[in-house]
Enzyme design. Sequence first.
Site, short mmCIF file in Angstrom:
data_model
loop_
_atom_site.label_atom_id
_atom_site.label_comp_id
_atom_site.label_asym_id
_atom_site.label_seq_id
_atom_site.Cartn_x
_atom_site.Cartn_y
_atom_site.Cartn_z
N SER A 183 43.69 39.35 46.58
CA SER A 183 42.30 38.99 46.29
C SER A 183 41.66 38.09 47.33
CB SER A 183 42.23 38.34 44.92
OG SER A 183 43.01 37.17 44.89
N HIS A 211 42.74 43.82 40.94
CA HIS A 211 41.56 44.06 41.79
C HIS A 211 41.49 45.51 42.27
CE1 HIS A 211 39.72 40.09 42.28
NE2 HIS A 211 40.94 39.62 42.12
N LYS A 242 37.93 42.51 35.02
CA LYS A 242 37.23 42.57 36.30
C LYS A 242 36.32 43.80 36.33
CE LYS A 242 40.30 39.41 38.49
NZ LYS A 242 41.71 39.16 38.75
C1 LIG Z 1 42.47 38.16 38.04
C2 LIG Z 1 43.90 38.52 38.13
C3 LIG Z 1 44.72 38.42 37.01
C4 LIG Z 1 44.24 37.82 35.72
O1 LIG Z 1 43.46 38.72 35.00
P1 LIG Z 1 42.62 38.18 33.75
O2 LIG Z 1 42.38 39.39 32.95
O3 LIG Z 1 41.40 37.55 34.30
O4 LIG Z 1 43.51 37.19 33.05
C5 LIG Z 1 46.04 38.82 37.13
N1 LIG Z 1 46.51 39.30 38.30
C6 LIG Z 1 45.75 39.40 39.40
C7 LIG Z 1 46.33 39.95 40.65
C8 LIG Z 1 44.41 39.01 39.35
O5 LIG Z 1 43.65 39.10 40.43
#
Ligand SMILES: *Cc1c(COP(=O)(O)O)cnc(C)c1O
Length: 394
Positions: A183, A211, A242
């Site tokens: 990310s 992502h 997301k």
């Molecule tokens: C954002 C993210 C998460 C967490 O996801 P949420 O649903 O916001 O708890 C887990 N792993 C990665 C790689 C992320 O970028």
Amino acid sequence: MNQHELTYLKEKIEQLKADGVYRELPVNYGPCDNVINLNGKEVVNLSSNNYLGLANHPRVKDAAIEAVKTYGAGAGAVRTIVGNYDLIGKLEDLLAEFKHEEAVMCFQSGLNCNIGVIQAIVDKGDLIISDALNHASIIDGVRLSKADKAIFRHSDMAHLEEILKDKRDQYNNVLIITDGVFSMDGDLARLPDIVALAEQYHCMTYVDDAHGSGVLGESGRGTVDHFGLHGRVDFIIGTLSKAIGVVGGYVAGKQETKTWLSHRARPLLFSTALPPAATAAAMESVKMLMESTEFTDKLWDNAKYFKSKLGKLGFDTGHSETPITPVIIGNEAKTMQFSKALLEAGVYVSGIVFPTVPKGTGRLRCMISASHTRENLDFAVDAFARVGKSLGII
Ligand SMILES: *Cc1c(COP(=O)(O)O)cnc(C)c1O
């Protein structure tokens, strides 16, 4: 010392201030969309993970409202008691179909999913091998498991193989874990190489595609689809928070995984299930992706447009392969100054500095969305040009 005055926390907070890293949480006074009302000011939003603009889409909102009318506001219990209302199973079946996998198990968030799944699928006598830049929730999941761990340098396949050669024989099961999309830089895992090594050394693979889901592959089916690796990755994590625009997380894979998790995953056993509004809204988003590639096409169009404009201005946009567009500034103070000046110009991009990224690689991380109009993007590019020149970056 009176412990109830929490003097030790006051001292730590003073230290944050002395270090220049103290901050207040910004407040958004409306929905998360292309333009937001942040702290009372209208700004173009280049900081959300709402890649497809579904967080505030009328169809998704209507699905949530209808679900509340039918199922109420809360699940009422954990899934193993009476919290497993039928919509959750429907969402899981839909996600399995979307991902071309046998079965899906949903969790309350992506973070919950990682901390629940990792500790349930490995045990004492097993080894986890994890990329150095994996997400914090993977790190927490690994810490909670009884397995040993080894870290390979970011996307360094030679290092991964060195660890496998050195350690594979000493363990029962070995699990290789990687983010699908990283990310902070927007680069992809070298998944075909990781899968080939895993097959050669008889290891399991675990890809956290938070992502990548809704972004990469056919209509957002994810990194595994992007690389044509269906059936060769054991555990595929996705988030509903997301690109899907709601909240929740899931693991896609074999039926045995789902069955085992229903007995052992602690967030499923000990924390209340996703609320009906979230479940129904996520289902609607996934249906929209299955109906058309319109959303992912728009996202990629916007991302390419924005990246090429910034590149032409002379900014260093790193080596991103996704809509995540880092603008590398370098110096930490200058990065934060840049972010502040952009906000004054009406564009919100969060500055990301050490310790989140290595020292001297401070960056503005632009998150492009299908919800952005060309006017939004042009407005942001103009602001970048003006601020970049005034700070001597370009
Ligand atoms: C954002 C993210 C998460 C967490 O996801 P949420 O649903 O916001 O708890 C887990 N792993 C990665 C790689 C992320 O970028």
